[in-house]
Design a protein around this motif. Structure first.
Motif, PDB file in Angstrom:
ATOM      1  N   SER A  21       0.843  -1.203   0.000  1.00 42.06           N
ATOM      2  CA  SER A  21       0.000   0.000   0.000  1.00 42.06           C
ATOM      3  C   SER A  21       0.874   1.246   0.000  1.00 42.06           C
ATOM      4  O   SER A  21       0.389   2.338  -0.298  1.00 42.06           O
ATOM      5  CB  SER A  21      -0.933  -0.002   1.215  1.00 42.06           C
ATOM      6  OG  SER A  21      -0.215  -0.228   2.409  1.00 42.06           O
ATOM      7  N   VAL A  60       0.179   5.154  -0.749  1.00 44.73           N
ATOM      8  CA  VAL A  60       0.326   6.103   0.361  1.00 44.73           C
ATOM      9  C   VAL A  60       1.576   6.979   0.206  1.00 44.73           C
ATOM     10  O   VAL A  60       1.513   8.189   0.428  1.00 44.73           O
ATOM     11  CB  VAL A  60       0.377   5.333   1.704  1.00 44.73           C
ATOM     12  CG1 VAL A  60       0.729   6.256   2.847  1.00 44.73           C
ATOM     13  CG2 VAL A  60      -0.951   4.629   1.954  1.00 44.73           C
ATOM     14  N   VAL A 120      -4.199   0.392   7.510  1.00 43.82           N
ATOM     15  CA  VAL A 120      -3.137   1.238   6.979  1.00 43.82           C
ATOM     16  C   VAL A 120      -2.963   2.403   7.962  1.00 43.82           C
ATOM     17  O   VAL A 120      -3.933   3.069   8.327  1.00 43.82           O
ATOM     18  CB  VAL A 120      -3.487   1.727   5.557  1.00 43.82           C
ATOM     19  CG1 VAL A 120      -2.564   2.863   5.119  1.00 43.82           C
ATOM     20  CG2 VAL A 120      -3.408   0.557   4.567  1.00 43.82           C
ATOM     21  N   HIS A 179      -1.725   5.457   7.871  1.00 42.60           N
ATOM     22  CA  HIS A 179      -2.181   6.797   7.492  1.00 42.60           C
ATOM     23  C   HIS A 179      -3.704   6.913   7.577  1.00 42.60           C
ATOM     24  O   HIS A 179      -4.226   7.946   7.985  1.00 42.60           O
ATOM     25  CB  HIS A 179      -1.693   7.148   6.080  1.00 42.60           C
ATOM     26  CG  HIS A 179      -0.201   7.278   5.984  1.00 42.60           C
ATOM     27  ND1 HIS A 179       0.657   6.249   6.295  1.00 42.60           N
ATOM     28  CD2 HIS A 179       0.574   8.323   5.620  1.00 42.60           C
ATOM     29  CE1 HIS A 179       1.903   6.661   6.122  1.00 42.60           C
ATOM     30  NE2 HIS A 179       1.884   7.906   5.711  1.00 42.60           N
ATOM     31  N   ASP A 180      -4.414   5.843   7.183  1.00 40.89           N
ATOM     32  CA  ASP A 180      -5.879   5.849   7.238  1.00 40.89           C
ATOM     33  C   ASP A 180      -6.364   6.076   8.667  1.00 40.89           C
ATOM     34  O   ASP A 180      -7.257   6.901   8.902  1.00 40.89           O
ATOM     35  CB  ASP A 180      -6.453   4.515   6.737  1.00 40.89           C
ATOM     36  CG  ASP A 180      -6.204   4.271   5.259  1.00 40.89           C
ATOM     37  OD1 ASP A 180      -5.760   5.197   4.563  1.00 40.89           O
ATOM     38  OD2 ASP A 180      -6.462   3.130   4.817  1.00 40.89           O
ATOM     39  N   VAL A 195      -5.060  10.793   7.717  1.00 41.03           N
ATOM     40  CA  VAL A 195      -4.386  11.506   6.620  1.00 41.03           C
ATOM     41  C   VAL A 195      -4.453  10.650   5.363  1.00 41.03           C
ATOM     42  O   VAL A 195      -4.048   9.496   5.362  1.00 41.03           O
ATOM     43  CB  VAL A 195      -2.923  11.886   6.956  1.00 41.03           C
ATOM     44  CG1 VAL A 195      -2.888  12.993   7.987  1.00 41.03           C
ATOM     45  CG2 VAL A 195      -2.110  10.697   7.452  1.00 41.03           C
ATOM     46  N   ASN A 196      -5.035  11.193   4.313  1.00 32.99           N
ATOM     47  CA  ASN A 196      -5.205  10.408   3.086  1.00 32.99           C
ATOM     48  C   ASN A 196      -5.349  11.294   1.867  1.00 32.99           C
ATOM     49  O   ASN A 196      -5.535  12.500   1.964  1.00 32.99           O
ATOM     50  CB  ASN A 196      -6.413   9.482   3.223  1.00 32.99           C
ATOM     51  CG  ASN A 196      -7.598  10.205   3.823  1.00 32.99           C
ATOM     52  OD1 ASN A 196      -8.029  11.216   3.296  1.00 32.99           O
ATOM     53  ND2 ASN A 196      -8.109   9.708   4.935  1.00 32.99           N
ATOM     54  N   LEU A 197      -5.272  10.662   0.712  1.00 32.80           N
ATOM     55  CA  LEU A 197      -5.361  11.368  -0.574  1.00 32.80           C
ATOM     56  C   LEU A 197      -6.798  11.441  -1.066  1.00 32.80           C
ATOM     57  O   LEU A 197      -7.085  12.107  -2.049  1.00 32.80           O
ATOM     58  CB  LEU A 197      -4.504  10.633  -1.619  1.00 32.80           C
ATOM     59  CG  LEU A 197      -2.989  10.802  -1.493  1.00 32.80           C
ATOM     60  CD1 LEU A 197      -2.263   9.795  -2.382  1.00 32.80           C
ATOM     61  CD2 LEU A 197      -2.570  12.218  -1.858  1.00 32.80           C
ATOM     62  N   LYS A 214     -10.996   9.556  -0.043  1.00 31.50           N
ATOM     63  CA  LYS A 214     -11.953   9.113   0.962  1.00 31.50           C
ATOM     64  C   LYS A 214     -11.448   7.795   1.560  1.00 31.50           C
ATOM     65  O   LYS A 214     -10.953   6.930   0.846  1.00 31.50           O
ATOM     66  CB  LYS A 214     -13.312   8.894   0.280  1.00 31.50           C
ATOM     67  CG  LYS A 214     -14.492   8.863   1.227  1.00 31.50           C
ATOM     68  CD  LYS A 214     -15.800   8.873   0.416  1.00 31.50           C
ATOM     69  CE  LYS A 214     -16.827   7.897   0.937  1.00 31.50           C
ATOM     70  NZ  LYS A 214     -16.614   6.497   0.616  1.00 31.50           N
ATOM     71  N   ASN A 215     -11.567   7.657   2.886  1.00 27.89           N
ATOM     72  CA  ASN A 215     -11.187   6.396   3.527  1.00 27.89           C
ATOM     73  C   ASN A 215     -12.182   5.299   3.167  1.00 27.89           C
ATOM     74  O   ASN A 215     -13.378   5.550   3.060  1.00 27.89           O
ATOM     75  CB  ASN A 215     -11.195   6.549   5.053  1.00 27.89           C
ATOM     76  CG  ASN A 215      -9.825   6.916   5.600  1.00 27.89           C
ATOM     77  OD1 ASN A 215      -8.808   6.744   4.945  1.00 27.89           O
ATOM     78  ND2 ASN A 215      -9.815   7.399   6.822  1.00 27.89           N
ATOM     79  N   VAL A 232     -12.403   1.774   7.789  1.00 21.06           N
ATOM     80  CA  VAL A 232     -11.419   2.557   8.552  1.00 21.06           C
ATOM     81  C   VAL A 232     -12.108   3.370   9.643  1.00 21.06           C
ATOM     82  O   VAL A 232     -13.207   3.884   9.445  1.00 21.06           O
ATOM     83  CB  VAL A 232     -10.655   3.519   7.606  1.00 21.06           C
ATOM     84  CG1 VAL A 232      -9.784   4.475   8.404  1.00 21.06           C
ATOM     85  CG2 VAL A 232      -9.828   2.735   6.592  1.00 21.06           C
ATOM     86  N   ASP A 279     -10.956   6.696  12.101  1.00 21.09           N
ATOM     87  CA  ASP A 279      -9.928   7.708  12.334  1.00 21.09           C
ATOM     88  C   ASP A 279      -9.700   7.834  13.851  1.00 21.09           C
ATOM     89  O   ASP A 279     -10.490   8.462  14.553  1.00 21.09           O
ATOM     90  CB  ASP A 279     -10.385   9.035  11.728  1.00 21.09           C
ATOM     91  CG  ASP A 279      -9.397  10.170  11.983  1.00 21.09           C
ATOM     92  OD1 ASP A 279      -8.384   9.941  12.673  1.00 21.09           O
ATOM     93  OD2 ASP A 279      -9.649  11.282  11.494  1.00 21.09           O
TER      94      ASP A 279
END
Ligand SMILES: Nc1nc(=O)c2c([nH]1)NC[C@@H]1CN(c3ccc(C(=O)N[C@@H](CCC(=O)O)C(=O)O)cc3)CN21
Ligand SMILES: CC(C)C(=O)C(=O)O
Ligand SMILES: [Mg+2]
Length: 294
Positions: free
Chosen positions: A70, A74, A244, A246-247, A251-253, A255-256, A260, A262
Motif C-alpha cells: 500500500s 500512500v 493502513v 495513514h488511514d 491523513v489520506n489522498l 476518501k477512507n 477505517v 480515524d
C-alpha cells in the motif's frame, strides 16, 4: 557546579534517566502470537513504511508491523499497488527494521511481496522473499488463493514464514473489477474457505482477510487452528486486525474505505491514536460490525 548523579546522563537539555538495560517486552515471535490467540488476546497490526512511524507504532504496543505494498498508494502516489517494485519494498523494509532496531523495538515485521515478484515460479518467489528477509523482515506476505499453495510450501520448507492474503487482493484489482467486498454468497464463500484451508495446509501461519463478510471470516477463524487470521474490513471475529497507518491517523489522498476508523479524532498525539487503536482491538470495540464490516 552541582555533581550529576552517577545514574543519570547530562545533556544540554537537562538530565535523562539511565537507559533501561532490558527491552520493554520480549521480541514478538510466532509462538508468542500463537500463545496470544490461545489466551484469547487479539493480535494488533498496522502498516508502517519508515523508521520513525515504525518505532512509534512499536512503542504504542502494536505487535505486528506490515510493510505493505500500500506504500505505493500512500507514499508514492500510485493509483494501485500494481506498480510497486521489489527494490522499493526492500528500501522501506530496511527503513522500518532500522527504526525498530534503533528504538529497541520488538514488533514482528511482515513485508509484502509486490506484484510480479512471486507469480512466475516458486524459485522466483524464494529469490524475492530472500531480498525482503535480508532487508530485515521476519515474514513475507503474498496475495492469492490455492494456486499460491505450492509457493507457500516452498518458502516455508526453506525457513521463511508466510502470511497469505485472501478476499480483496489489491494486486488483482483490475481482474476483480474494483475495491469491493469478496466472498459474498454461498458459492464464493465456499471457494474462499477452500483456498484458506489449502493455504493453511501449505504452511501459511497467518492469513489476511480483506473485505469479506464478518460471518465468513469468523467461521474461518474457528476452522483455521494453525493459521492466525488478520482482518481488514472483515468484522471482529478474526484473531487480529490490521489497518493502513495513514488511514487510521486520518491523513489520506481521498476518501477512507468504510472499514477505517480515524483514531486521531479523539487522541492528542500520533502515539495516543495508535494506543487507542490497540486498546479498541483488544477490547473488541473495533471494528464495529455495523460501521466497519459487511
Ligand atoms: N490507504 C490505503 N488503505 C487501504 O486500506 C489500502 C490501500 N491504501 N492500498 C491497498 C489496498 C486498497 N484498499 C482499498 C481501496 C479502496 C477501497 C474502497 O474504496 N472501498 C469502498 C467501496 C466498497 C465497495 O464498493 O463495496 C468502501 O466504501 O469501503 C477499499 C480498499 C485496501 N488497501
Ligand atoms: C492492507 C494491507 C493488508 C496490505 O496488504 C497493505 O497495506 O499493503
Ligand atoms: Mg498489500
Amino acid at each position: 557546579m552541582s555533581a550529576i548523579p552517577a545514574t543519570t546522563t547530562g545533556t544540554p537539555y537537562g538530565t535523562l534517566p539511565p537507559a533501561s538495560p532490558l527491552p520493554r517486552r520480549k521480541p514478538i515471535s510466532l509462538p508468542r502470537l500463537t500463545q496470544m490467540r490461545a489466551e484469547g488476546e487479539k493480535i494488533t497490526m498496522l502498516t508502517a513504511y519508515d523508521a520513525t512511524f515504525a518505532a512509534v507504532a512499536d512503542a504504542a504496543g502494536v505487535e505486528c508491523i506490515l510493510v505493505g505494498d500500500s506504500l505505493g498508494m500512500v507514499c508514492q502516489g500510485l493509483h494501485s499497488t500494481v506498480g510497486v517494485s521489489l527494490q522499493t519494498m526492500a528500501y522501506h523494509t530496511e527503513s522500518v527494521t532500522r527504526g525498530l532496531h534503533r528504538a529497541q523495538g520488538t514488533a514482528w515485521v511482515i513485508a509484502d511481496l509486490p506484484y510480479g515478484s512471486y507469480q512466475e515460479s516458486r524459485e522466483q518467489a524464494l529469490r524475492s522473499a530472500s531480498v525482503l528477509m535480508q532487508a530485515g523482515a521476519h515474514m513475507v506476505k503474498l496475495e492469492g488463493g490455492g494456486w499460491t499453495a505450492p509457493t507457500v510450501d516452498f518458502l516455508v520448507e526453506r525457513g521463511i514464514p508466510v502470511c497469505a492474503h485472501l478476499g480483496l487482493t489489491p494486486q488483482t484489482v483490475h481482474a476483480l473489477g474494483g475495491y469491493r467486498v469478496q466472498g459474498r454468497g454461498d458459492a464464493q464463500a465456499a471457494e474462499l474457505r477452500h483456498h484458506a484451508l489449502q493455504l493453511q495446509d501449505a504452511g501459511a501461519s497467518m492469513l489476511v482477510l480483506e473485505m469479506v463478510p464478518a460471518q465468513l471470516s469468523a467461521s474461518l477463524t474457528q476452522e483455521l487452528t494453525h493459521c492466525h487470521t488478520i482482518g481488514i474490513g472483515a468484522g471482529k471475529g478474526t484473531a487480529g486486525q490490521v489497518l493502513v497507518l495513514h488511514d487510521m491517523l486520518g491523513v489520506n489522498l481521498g476518501k477512507n474505505p468504510k472499514f477505517v476508523h480515524d483514531f486521531m479524532q479523539d487522541a492528542g498525539s500520533v502515539k495516543g491514536a495508535i494506543e487507542a487503536y490497540v486498546q479498541a482491538v483488544k477490547n473488541g470495540s473495533f471494528p464495529d460490525d455495523a460501521l466497519h464490516a459487511w
